[in-house]
Scaffold this active site. Structure first.
Site, mmCIF file in Angstrom:
data_model
loop_
_atom_site.group_PDB
_atom_site.id
_atom_site.type_symbol
_atom_site.label_atom_id
_atom_site.label_comp_id
_atom_site.label_asym_id
_atom_site.label_seq_id
_atom_site.Cartn_x
_atom_site.Cartn_y
_atom_site.Cartn_z
ATOM 1 N N LYS A 160 0.924 -1.233 0.094
ATOM 2 C CA LYS A 160 0.100 0.174 -0.063
ATOM 3 C C LYS A 160 0.896 1.259 0.027
ATOM 4 O O LYS A 160 1.109 2.085 0.989
ATOM 5 C CB LYS A 160 -0.795 -0.020 1.238
ATOM 6 C CG LYS A 160 -2.158 -1.085 1.101
ATOM 7 C CD LYS A 160 -2.813 -1.134 2.394
ATOM 8 C CE LYS A 160 -4.075 -0.050 2.358
ATOM 9 N NZ LYS A 160 -4.889 -0.434 1.497
HETATM 10 C C1 LIG Z 1 -5.950 -1.536 -4.010
HETATM 11 C C2 LIG Z 1 -6.448 -2.187 -2.958
HETATM 12 N N1 LIG Z 1 -6.825 -3.657 -3.015
HETATM 13 C C3 LIG Z 1 -7.499 -4.260 -2.284
HETATM 14 C C4 LIG Z 1 -7.823 -3.847 -0.900
HETATM 15 C C5 LIG Z 1 -8.583 -4.902 -0.019
HETATM 16 O O1 LIG Z 1 -7.499 -5.059 1.122
HETATM 17 P P1 LIG Z 1 -7.734 -5.518 2.509
HETATM 18 O O2 LIG Z 1 -8.735 -6.638 2.398
HETATM 19 O O3 LIG Z 1 -6.352 -5.888 3.227
HETATM 20 O O4 LIG Z 1 -8.426 -4.129 3.135
HETATM 21 C C6 LIG Z 1 -7.468 -2.576 -0.691
HETATM 22 C C7 LIG Z 1 -7.738 -1.954 0.564
HETATM 23 O O5 LIG Z 1 -7.050 -1.977 1.725
HETATM 24 C C8 LIG Z 1 -6.908 -1.670 -1.897
HETATM 25 O O6 LIG Z 1 -6.525 -0.551 -1.529
#
Ligand SMILES: Cc1ncc(COP(=O)(O)O)c(C=O)c1O
Length: 327
Positions: A160
């Site tokens: 992220k």
């Molecule tokens: C680009 C992206 N993909 C997928 C997710 C889903 O990830 P998670 O389930 O860990 O929040 C997120 C959110 O965090 C995201 O920003």
């Protein structure tokens, strides 16, 4: 100034708890200019009967954060257990008694002009009442974005990384301006990657399909939780494999997963109904199971939850025990 949050919210910044209004960085900060930060998003759900707030899979979030910080050579100087304790402490200091969202952010903190980076970094943790997000209760309308998902060898999508979110921002802005709720990004090879801020699942002939980690997706923790629920509770097959764009148009059900969107049904994609155009039964079951699990109502998944108000829980136990002794 503070994004609609109470400026007095106690956050962790520059190695100490401080008011949100005091947590500021300079205009030349490397991360602000070049996107060299790594963040996380952790939800906490309030459980009224237990008078308790549970952080969801906090260990996994902090582990992912620390690992992904390593990609940018940022070191977070606390262990996963210490980070969990710090997040819980911040929630307690703010006295939050409702659903929360916690945002850890580590970043290259030196003030400089050039792109070359040194080893100076800092981190912050901002807790807040859970913000309102996409209401998916009636199902979402999605579209395939004209923007492609960033490649691992350009900016790793599994982390992220602040700068990489320009990709999702462009796609979701386009989707919303065109009247959709969320965008679906394809890889350069034309395969389905994920939503702008969430992972994606399809259901075909009762089986779940989701793109694998190698399709430039963020390795979502909700994605992982949902795969476990589908396999263990619904005894459904879940396959991680490349997904063609046209499978979006012929699948029976589709949903997004993510910390913020939770389990969000998609009922239309690119102006075509998904399956019957209604929320499908597998999606509805998973949504129900997920909600119960994160609210602490499924014993088998209590290990996903980290209680914040341990003292309160202990006090309640002790009080109940004392009452029982009197009876
Ligand atoms: C680009 C992206 N993909 C997928 C997710 C889903 O990830 P998670 O389930 O860990 O929040 C997120 C959110 O965090 C995201 O920003």
């Amino acid at each position: 100034m503070t994004g609609g949050l109470d400026p007095e919210t106690i956050v962790f910044f520059e190695n100490r708890p401080t008011a949100l209004s005091e947590a500021r960085v300079g205009i030349l900060t490397h991360a602000l200019n070049f996107g060299t930060g790594v963040f996380e998003g952790i939800r906490g759900y309030w459980n009224e009967p237990e008078n308790q707030l549970f952080l969801i899979r906090a260990r996994e979030h902090f582990l992912r954060w620390k690992q992904n910080c390593g990609i940018l050579r940022i070191e977070v100087p606390l262990s996963i257990a210490e980070l969990g304790a710090l997040a819980a402490d911040l929630v307690r200091r703010n006295g939050f008694r409702g659903d929360v969202y916690i945002k850890p952010l580590a970043y290259k903190s030196s003030q400089q002009i050039g792109i070359h980076t040194d080893d100076q970094s800092a981190f912050a943790i901002v807790p807040m009442p859970a913000p309102a997000y996409l209401d998916s209760s009636k199902g979402l309308q999605a579209c395939v974005a004209s923007w492609r998902r960033i490649e691992d060898n350009a900016i790793p999508g599994r982390a992220k990384i602040c700068g990489s979110y320009v990709n999702g921002v462009l796609a979701s802005d386009e989707a919303r301006r065109n009247g959709f709720d969320e965008a679906i990004l394809l890889t350069e090879a034309g395969h389905v990657a994920e939503g702008a801020s969430c992972n994606i699942f399809l259901v075909r002939q009762g089986k779940l399909i989701t793109p694998p980690a190698s399709e430039n997706i963020l390795e979502g923790i909700t994605r992982d939780s949902v795969m476990e629920l589908a396999r263990k509770e619904l005894h459904r097959e879940v396959t991680e494999r490349p997904v063609d764009r046209s499978e979006l148009y012929v699948c029976d059900e589709m949903f997004f997963t993510g910390t913020m969107v939770e389990v969000a049904p998609v009922i239309r994609v690119d102006h075509r109904p998904v399956g019957s155009g209604q929320i499908g039964p597998v999606t509805a079951e998973l949504r129900h199971l997920y909600t119960h699990a994160v609210r602490g109502r499924l014993e088998a998944y209590r290990h996903w939850l980290m209680p914040v108000y341990e003292a309160v829980a202990k006090e309640v136990d002790e009080r109940d025990e004392a009452l029982a002794r009197k009876e």
